[in-house]
Write a protein that holds these residues in place. Structure first.
Motif, PDB file in Angstrom:
ATOM      1  N   GLU A 117      -2.067  15.304-141.710  1.00  0.00           N
ATOM      2  CA  GLU A 117      -2.844  16.172-140.813  1.00  0.00           C
ATOM      3  C   GLU A 117      -4.304  15.732-140.763  1.00  0.00           C
ATOM      4  OE1 GLU A 117      -2.332  20.408-141.275  1.00  0.00           O
ATOM      5  OE2 GLU A 117      -0.210  20.130-141.753  1.00  0.00           O
ATOM      6  N   ASP A 118      -4.877  15.393-141.913  1.00  0.00           N
ATOM      7  CA  ASP A 118      -6.273  14.943-141.956  1.00  0.00           C
ATOM      8  C   ASP A 118      -6.451  13.646-141.166  1.00  0.00           C
ATOM      9  OD1 ASP A 118      -7.098  17.111-143.470  1.00  0.00           O
ATOM     10  OD2 ASP A 118      -7.022  16.023-145.385  1.00  0.00           O
ATOM     11  N   GLU A 119      -5.519  12.721-141.311  1.00  0.00           N
ATOM     12  CA  GLU A 119      -5.607  11.464-140.567  1.00  0.00           C
ATOM     13  C   GLU A 119      -5.498  11.711-139.066  1.00  0.00           C
ATOM     14  OE1 GLU A 119      -3.854   8.090-143.589  1.00  0.00           O
ATOM     15  OE2 GLU A 119      -2.417   9.491-142.679  1.00  0.00           O
ATOM     16  N   ASN A 120      -4.599  12.608-138.654  1.00  0.00           N
ATOM     17  CA  ASN A 120      -4.475  12.935-137.230  1.00  0.00           C
ATOM     18  C   ASN A 120      -5.767  13.522-136.684  1.00  0.00           C
ATOM     19  OD1 ASN A 120      -1.870  12.132-136.265  1.00  0.00           O
ATOM     20  ND2 ASN A 120      -0.974  13.711-137.563  1.00  0.00           N
ATOM     21  N   ARG A 121      -6.427  14.370-137.467  1.00  0.00           N
ATOM     22  CA  ARG A 121      -7.722  14.921-137.022  1.00  0.00           C
ATOM     23  C   ARG A 121      -8.755  13.811-136.872  1.00  0.00           C
ATOM     24  NH1 ARG A 121      -6.078  19.435-139.956  1.00  0.00           N
ATOM     25  NH2 ARG A 121      -6.854  18.644-141.927  1.00  0.00           N
ATOM     26  N   SER A 122      -8.806  12.917-137.834  1.00  0.00           N
ATOM     27  CA  SER A 122      -9.751  11.800-137.781  1.00  0.00           C
ATOM     28  C   SER A 122      -9.476  10.906-136.566  1.00  0.00           C
ATOM     29  CB  SER A 122      -9.660  10.989-139.078  1.00  0.00           C
ATOM     30  OG  SER A 122     -10.498   9.870-139.037  1.00  0.00           O
ATOM     31  N   LEU A 123      -8.212  10.622-136.311  1.00  0.00           N
ATOM     32  CA  LEU A 123      -7.847   9.782-135.165  1.00  0.00           C
ATOM     33  C   LEU A 123      -8.151  10.464-133.836  1.00  0.00           C
ATOM     34  CD1 LEU A 123      -4.561   8.317-136.602  1.00  0.00           C
ATOM     35  CD2 LEU A 123      -6.576   6.985-135.938  1.00  0.00           C
ATOM     36  N   ALA A 124      -8.032  11.783-133.793  1.00  0.00           N
ATOM     37  CA  ALA A 124      -8.342  12.521-132.561  1.00  0.00           C
ATOM     38  C   ALA A 124      -9.811  12.363-132.191  1.00  0.00           C
ATOM     39  CB  ALA A 124      -7.981  13.996-132.725  1.00  0.00           C
ATOM     40  N   GLU A 125     -10.658  12.138-133.194  1.00  0.00           N
ATOM     41  CA  GLU A 125     -12.088  11.951-132.954  1.00  0.00           C
ATOM     42  C   GLU A 125     -12.429  10.502-132.620  1.00  0.00           C
ATOM     43  OE1 GLU A 125     -14.110  13.477-136.380  1.00  0.00           O
ATOM     44  OE2 GLU A 125     -13.159  15.445-136.183  1.00  0.00           O
ATOM     45  N   ALA A 126     -11.442   9.614-132.691  1.00  0.00           N
ATOM     46  CA  ALA A 126     -11.642   8.191-132.415  1.00  0.00           C
ATOM     47  C   ALA A 126     -10.632   7.746-131.362  1.00  0.00           C
ATOM     48  CB  ALA A 126     -11.464   7.371-133.694  1.00  0.00           C
ATOM     49  N   PRO A 127     -10.862   8.087-130.093  1.00  0.00           N
ATOM     50  CA  PRO A 127      -9.885   7.745-129.059  1.00  0.00           C
ATOM     51  C   PRO A 127      -9.593   6.244-129.053  1.00  0.00           C
ATOM     52  CG  PRO A 127     -11.766   8.926-128.121  1.00  0.00           C
ATOM     53  CD  PRO A 127     -12.067   8.680-129.555  1.00  0.00           C
ATOM     54  N   PRO A 128      -8.335   5.881-128.778  1.00  0.00           N
ATOM     55  CA  PRO A 128      -7.978   4.459-128.768  1.00  0.00           C
ATOM     56  C   PRO A 128      -8.586   3.736-127.568  1.00  0.00           C
ATOM     57  CG  PRO A 128      -6.149   5.777-127.990  1.00  0.00           C
ATOM     58  CD  PRO A 128      -7.200   6.744-128.464  1.00  0.00           C
ATOM     59  N   VAL A 129      -8.656   2.432-127.684  1.00  0.00           N
ATOM     60  CA  VAL A 129      -9.184   1.583-126.614  1.00  0.00           C
ATOM     61  C   VAL A 129      -8.042   1.248-125.654  1.00  0.00           C
ATOM     62  CG1 VAL A 129     -10.255  -0.653-126.117  1.00  0.00           C
ATOM     63  CG2 VAL A 129     -10.949   0.638-128.145  1.00  0.00           C
ATOM     64  N   THR A 130      -8.257   1.497-124.376  1.00  0.00           N
ATOM     65  CA  THR A 130      -7.267   1.154-123.353  1.00  0.00           C
ATOM     66  C   THR A 130      -7.494  -0.273-122.858  1.00  0.00           C
ATOM     67  OG1 THR A 130      -8.671   1.941-121.560  1.00  0.00           O
ATOM     68  CG2 THR A 130      -7.141   3.555-122.547  1.00  0.00           C
ATOM     69  N   GLY A 131      -6.539  -0.787-122.118  1.00  0.00           N
ATOM     70  CA  GLY A 131      -6.684  -2.120-121.545  1.00  0.00           C
ATOM     71  C   GLY A 131      -7.904  -2.235-120.649  1.00  0.00           C
ATOM     72  N   SER A 132      -8.167  -1.209-119.826  1.00  0.00           N
ATOM     73  CA  SER A 132      -9.332  -1.265-118.938  1.00  0.00           C
ATOM     74  C   SER A 132     -10.631  -1.194-119.736  1.00  0.00           C
ATOM     75  CB  SER A 132      -9.273  -0.160-117.882  1.00  0.00           C
ATOM     76  OG  SER A 132      -9.218   1.113-118.482  1.00  0.00           O
ATOM     77  N   ALA A 133     -10.663  -0.394-120.802  1.00  0.00           N
ATOM     78  CA  ALA A 133     -11.863  -0.310-121.641  1.00  0.00           C
ATOM     79  C   ALA A 133     -12.092  -1.630-122.374  1.00  0.00           C
ATOM     80  CB  ALA A 133     -11.742   0.844-122.634  1.00  0.00           C
ATOM     81  N   PHE A 134     -11.010  -2.265-122.817  1.00  0.00           N
ATOM     82  CA  PHE A 134     -11.117  -3.563-123.493  1.00  0.00           C
ATOM     83  C   PHE A 134     -11.733  -4.592-122.546  1.00  0.00           C
ATOM     84  CE2 PHE A 134      -9.487  -7.632-125.093  1.00  0.00           C
ATOM     85  CZ  PHE A 134      -9.772  -7.515-126.441  1.00  0.00           C
ATOM     86  N   GLU A 135     -11.306  -4.563-121.294  1.00  0.00           N
ATOM     87  CA  GLU A 135     -11.867  -5.476-120.287  1.00  0.00           C
ATOM     88  C   GLU A 135     -13.364  -5.257-120.107  1.00  0.00           C
ATOM     89  OE1 GLU A 135     -10.692  -8.117-118.340  1.00  0.00           O
ATOM     90  OE2 GLU A 135      -9.080  -8.020-119.818  1.00  0.00           O
ATOM     91  N   ARG A 136     -13.814  -4.017-120.294  1.00  0.00           N
ATOM     92  CA  ARG A 136     -15.246  -3.698-120.188  1.00  0.00           C
ATOM     93  C   ARG A 136     -16.005  -4.026-121.467  1.00  0.00           C
ATOM     94  NH1 ARG A 136     -13.067   1.138-118.162  1.00  0.00           N
ATOM     95  NH2 ARG A 136     -13.750   2.234-120.038  1.00  0.00           N
ATOM     96  N   GLY A 137     -15.293  -4.517-122.495  1.00  0.00           N
ATOM     97  CA  GLY A 137     -15.961  -4.915-123.724  1.00  0.00           C
ATOM     98  C   GLY A 137     -15.815  -3.973-124.896  1.00  0.00           C
ATOM     99  N   GLU A 138     -15.135  -2.830-124.727  1.00  0.00           N
ATOM    100  CA  GLU A 138     -14.945  -1.906-125.849  1.00  0.00           C
ATOM    101  C   GLU A 138     -13.997  -2.517-126.864  1.00  0.00           C
ATOM    102  OE1 GLU A 138     -14.082   2.235-125.161  1.00  0.00           O
ATOM    103  OE2 GLU A 138     -15.069   2.137-123.195  1.00  0.00           O
ATOM    104  N   ARG A 139     -14.237  -2.208-128.140  1.00  0.00           N
ATOM    105  CA  ARG A 139     -13.391  -2.681-129.228  1.00  0.00           C
ATOM    106  C   ARG A 139     -13.119  -1.516-130.164  1.00  0.00           C
ATOM    107  NH1 ARG A 139     -13.189  -5.786-125.822  1.00  0.00           N
ATOM    108  NH2 ARG A 139     -13.323  -8.051-125.872  1.00  0.00           N
ATOM    109  N   PRO A 140     -12.017  -1.575-130.913  1.00  0.00           N
ATOM    110  CA  PRO A 140     -11.724  -0.477-131.846  1.00  0.00           C
ATOM    111  C   PRO A 140     -12.741  -0.437-132.978  1.00  0.00           C
ATOM    112  CG  PRO A 140     -10.119  -2.250-132.083  1.00  0.00           C
ATOM    113  CD  PRO A 140     -11.010  -2.618-130.940  1.00  0.00           C
ATOM    114  N   ARG A 141     -12.846   0.732-133.604  1.00  0.00           N
ATOM    115  CA  ARG A 141     -13.724   0.889-134.766  1.00  0.00           C
ATOM    116  C   ARG A 141     -13.263  -0.017-135.896  1.00  0.00           C
ATOM    117  NH1 ARG A 141     -14.414   7.377-135.642  1.00  0.00           N
ATOM    118  NH2 ARG A 141     -15.731   7.769-133.835  1.00  0.00           N
ATOM    119  N   ASP A 142     -14.204  -0.391-136.745  1.00  0.00           N
ATOM    120  CA  ASP A 142     -13.879  -1.153-137.951  1.00  0.00           C
ATOM    121  C   ASP A 142     -13.336  -0.173-138.984  1.00  0.00           C
ATOM    122  OD1 ASP A 142     -13.713  -2.701-140.213  1.00  0.00           O
ATOM    123  OD2 ASP A 142     -15.860  -3.061-140.393  1.00  0.00           O
TER     124      ASP A 142
END
Length: 167
Positions: A117-142
């Motif tokens: 449950e704690d991990e799900n809450r943390s992930l909800a605050e860190a939306p994943p990177v989509t293909g279109s966002a990746f094309e714009r230069g976004e990258r996942p968190r370290d």
């Protein structure tokens, strides 16, 4: 520096070793988690860019193997799997027909672990990177290394089940 959010994808040391061998032979690589049909539900390994990533595909992680290996999944499949950490492992056998490990006598295999449950809450605050966002230069968190010694390090067998198996 890692931010404490769990990774959406990991890879075992054995799978990372095979991936390194394939990188040396083929150059930059990528994974796309297959949704079924011909290749089952396997992580498919391709030369980077050979599989066209859609605008709504989700980047689960960039594995810290070689120069980095992105792991993608379709947006609709991500919605079904978003509560599960993907662990890429390798086992003897024949890989999917289009995946690069096929001639090696090994196949990549998806394993999974449900987030707490704690991990799900943390992930909800860190939306994943989509293909279109990746094309714009976004990258996942370290979020630290993506390599685990064994799949069981990421997906432990519950103690109650272990006791039943040993009985």
């Amino acid at each position: 520096m890692a931010d404490g959010t769990p990774s959406r994808a990991l890879i075992t040391e054995a799978a990372a070793e095979l991936l390194s061998t394939l990188q040396n032979r083929h150059g930059a690589l990528m994974f796309h988690q297959s949704g079924g049909c011909c290749d089952g539900s396997s992580p498919m390994c391709y030369p980077d860019g050979e599989f066209i990533v859609g605008d709504r595909d989700i980047l689960l992680a960039i594995l810290d193997v070689g120069d980095g290996v992105p792991v993608w999944i379709s947006g609709s499949q991500f919605e079904a799997w978003k509560h599960t950490q993907l662990v890429i492992d390798v086992v003897p056998g024949r890989g999917g027909g289009f995946s690069l490990e096929t001639p090696e006598g090994m196949r990549f295999l998806s394993r999974g672990r449900a987030y707490t449950e704690d991990e799900n809450r943390s992930l909800a605050e860190a939306p994943p990177v989509t293909g279109s966002a990746f094309e714009r230069g976004e990258r996942p968190r370290d979020n630290g290394t993506h390599v685990v010694a064994e799949a069981s390090d990421a997906c432990p067998i519950p103690a109650a089940r272990t006791a039943q198996v040993q009985a």
